[in-house]
Every structure is written in C-alpha cells, then in structure tokens.
Scaffold this motif. Structure first.
Motif, short mmCIF file in Angstrom:
data_model
loop_
_atom_site.label_atom_id
_atom_site.label_comp_id
_atom_site.label_asym_id
_atom_site.label_seq_id
_atom_site.Cartn_x
_atom_site.Cartn_y
_atom_site.Cartn_z
N GLY A 1 -39.44 -93.66 -65.04
CA GLY A 1 -40.05 -94.74 -65.81
C GLY A 1 -41.53 -94.89 -65.56
N GLN A 2 -42.26 -93.81 -65.37
CA GLN A 2 -43.70 -93.75 -65.12
C GLN A 2 -44.11 -94.33 -63.77
N LEU A 3 -43.12 -94.58 -62.89
CA LEU A 3 -43.42 -95.13 -61.58
C LEU A 3 -43.10 -94.13 -60.48
N THR B 1 -46.02 -77.01 -60.77
CA THR B 1 -46.83 -77.86 -61.62
C THR B 1 -46.82 -79.28 -61.06
N GLU B 2 -47.83 -80.05 -61.43
CA GLU B 2 -47.93 -81.41 -60.91
C GLU B 2 -47.40 -82.41 -61.93
N ARG B 3 -46.83 -83.49 -61.43
CA ARG B 3 -46.37 -84.58 -62.28
C ARG B 3 -47.53 -85.51 -62.59
N GLU B 4 -47.34 -86.29 -63.65
CA GLU B 4 -48.30 -87.35 -63.95
C GLU B 4 -48.28 -88.35 -62.80
N PRO B 5 -49.40 -89.01 -62.53
CA PRO B 5 -49.39 -90.00 -61.45
C PRO B 5 -48.67 -91.27 -61.88
N CYS B 6 -48.33 -92.07 -60.90
CA CYS B 6 -47.71 -93.38 -61.12
C CYS B 6 -48.59 -94.20 -62.06
N ALA B 7 -47.98 -94.99 -62.92
CA ALA B 7 -48.72 -95.73 -63.95
C ALA B 7 -49.35 -97.03 -63.44
N LEU B 8 -49.09 -97.42 -62.20
CA LEU B 8 -49.57 -98.72 -61.74
C LEU B 8 -51.01 -98.67 -61.24
N SER C 1 -56.72 -101.96 -55.43
CA SER C 1 -57.39 -100.85 -54.76
C SER C 1 -57.45 -99.60 -55.62
N GLY C 2 -57.07 -99.71 -56.89
CA GLY C 2 -57.13 -98.56 -57.80
C GLY C 2 -55.74 -98.11 -58.22
N ARG C 3 -55.70 -97.03 -58.96
CA ARG C 3 -54.43 -96.52 -59.48
C ARG C 3 -53.65 -95.81 -58.38
N CYS C 4 -52.33 -96.02 -58.39
CA CYS C 4 -51.46 -95.33 -57.43
C CYS C 4 -51.52 -93.83 -57.73
N GLU C 5 -51.71 -93.02 -56.70
CA GLU C 5 -51.87 -91.59 -56.90
C GLU C 5 -50.60 -90.79 -56.66
N ARG C 6 -49.51 -91.48 -56.25
CA ARG C 6 -48.27 -90.75 -56.02
C ARG C 6 -47.71 -90.27 -57.35
N PRO C 7 -46.94 -89.16 -57.34
CA PRO C 7 -46.39 -88.64 -58.61
C PRO C 7 -45.33 -89.57 -59.18
N ALA C 8 -45.29 -89.64 -60.51
CA ALA C 8 -44.29 -90.46 -61.20
C ALA C 8 -42.91 -89.89 -60.92
N HIS C 9 -41.97 -90.77 -60.71
CA HIS C 9 -40.59 -90.37 -60.40
C HIS C 9 -39.65 -90.77 -61.52
N ARG D 1 -34.82 -88.13 -66.70
CA ARG D 1 -35.43 -87.76 -65.44
C ARG D 1 -36.68 -86.95 -65.72
N ILE D 2 -37.65 -87.10 -64.85
CA ILE D 2 -38.89 -86.34 -65.00
C ILE D 2 -38.69 -85.00 -64.32
N ARG D 3 -38.77 -83.95 -65.09
CA ARG D 3 -38.62 -82.62 -64.52
C ARG D 3 -39.88 -81.82 -64.78
N THR D 4 -40.33 -81.14 -63.77
CA THR D 4 -41.50 -80.29 -63.91
C THR D 4 -41.14 -78.91 -63.39
N GLN D 5 -41.84 -77.92 -63.90
CA GLN D 5 -41.61 -76.57 -63.40
C GLN D 5 -42.20 -76.46 -62.01
N TRP D 6 -41.61 -75.57 -61.22
CA TRP D 6 -42.08 -75.35 -59.86
C TRP D 6 -43.56 -75.01 -59.87
#
Length: 155
Positions: free
Chosen positions: A131-133, A110-117, A121-129, A103-108
């Motif tokens: 498997g990088q998605l 901090t931001e997660r890496e963005p979705c890898a797709l 229309s460009g790269r998905c900007e939602r945070p990765a949840h 599981r992707i865990r981040t400290q309170w």
C-alpha cells in the motif's frame, strides 16, 4: 552396587544393493505420460496442480481478487476471512467486491519505490512494502483502530 549391563550388538541383516537405474526405469514405465496434461512435467518429474481443475483438491481463496491457494474448495484465506468478519457485507457481496491489495514484487537487483510518507524530517527512504508504505509504517497503520485513515494522513 549396580553395574551397567553390557551392550550386546547384533550383526546387521544383509543389505540388498539398490539399483537406481533399474528403479528409475521401472518408475518411468509406470507413469502415464498423458496424466494431467499441463500439470505434470515428465522431464522435471514435477506436478503443479491447476487450481481451476475440478480434479485438484486445492483451489484459490473464494474472494474473486485473491490469489492465495487454499487446501480445499470454498474457503476464505486468513486475510480475507479477517476482513470479511469486520465488514458489514454478506459473504457473496464480499467475495465479489473486495479488492485485495497486490503485493509489490520487483525483479532481483532492482529497487522498490520508497515509502510514500513525508514527515517533519523528510520523506521516509525505506522501500515500499504494501500500500505504498514501508513495513514499519504499514504495521503502524494496521494497528490503528480506524483503518480508514489515508496514507497522506498517515501513521
């Protein structure tokens, strides 16, 4: 014609006053300070059972790479059980070789890496949840009939 019956109230029984200090002292005297060292915290009054202790009824999922705590020994968690059913591996092979994604865990704060797709229309900007998605793309990937599709081939 009917009428409602009067409600009779009975006086409450005598209430015995509760002495919290006396109760706490009695309870502390009853607890064995050497009971389950490393699992029982007398200061916090907290028990955190060690799943590797044979005296603890809970244990981890039998898949070597899984962290899920189960209510009994020798069981698959729901995630591993579903994947084992769809695999061609024996129970022993699956438990030894399957690598459960972390599981992707981040400290309170901090931001997660963005979705890898990347899409038209460009790269998905939602945070990765997982498997990088992001949650949306991961859910779509899970619904695909062929989950051998890579992240780059994408949902």
């Amino acid at each position: 014609m009917t009428s409602t019956a009067p409600i009779a109230t009975e006086p409450l029984s005598d209430v015995i006053p509760f002495d919290l200090t006396a109760w706490t002292n009695w309870l502390q005297d009853q607890v064995d300070l050497l009971w389950r060292p490393g699992e029982w915290s007398q200061q916090a009054w907290f028990f955190d059972g060690d799943v590797d202790n044979p005296r603890t009824s809970a244990s981890k999922c039998i898949t070597t790479s899984c962290w899920t705590v189960m209510h009994s020994r020798g069981l698959f968690c729901r995630h591993c059980l579903e994947l084992h059913k769809t695999s061609t591996l024996s129970k022993e092979e699956f438990t030894a070789t399957y690598e459960r994604p972390r599981r992707i865990r981040t400290q309170w704060g901090t931001e997660r890496e963005p979705c890898a797709l990347d899409g038209p229309s460009g790269r998905c900007e939602r945070p990765a949840h997982c498997g990088q998605l992001c949650r949306t793309h991961y859910s779509r990937w899970r619904r695909l009939s062929d989950q051998q599709v890579t992240v780059e081939e994408g949902p």
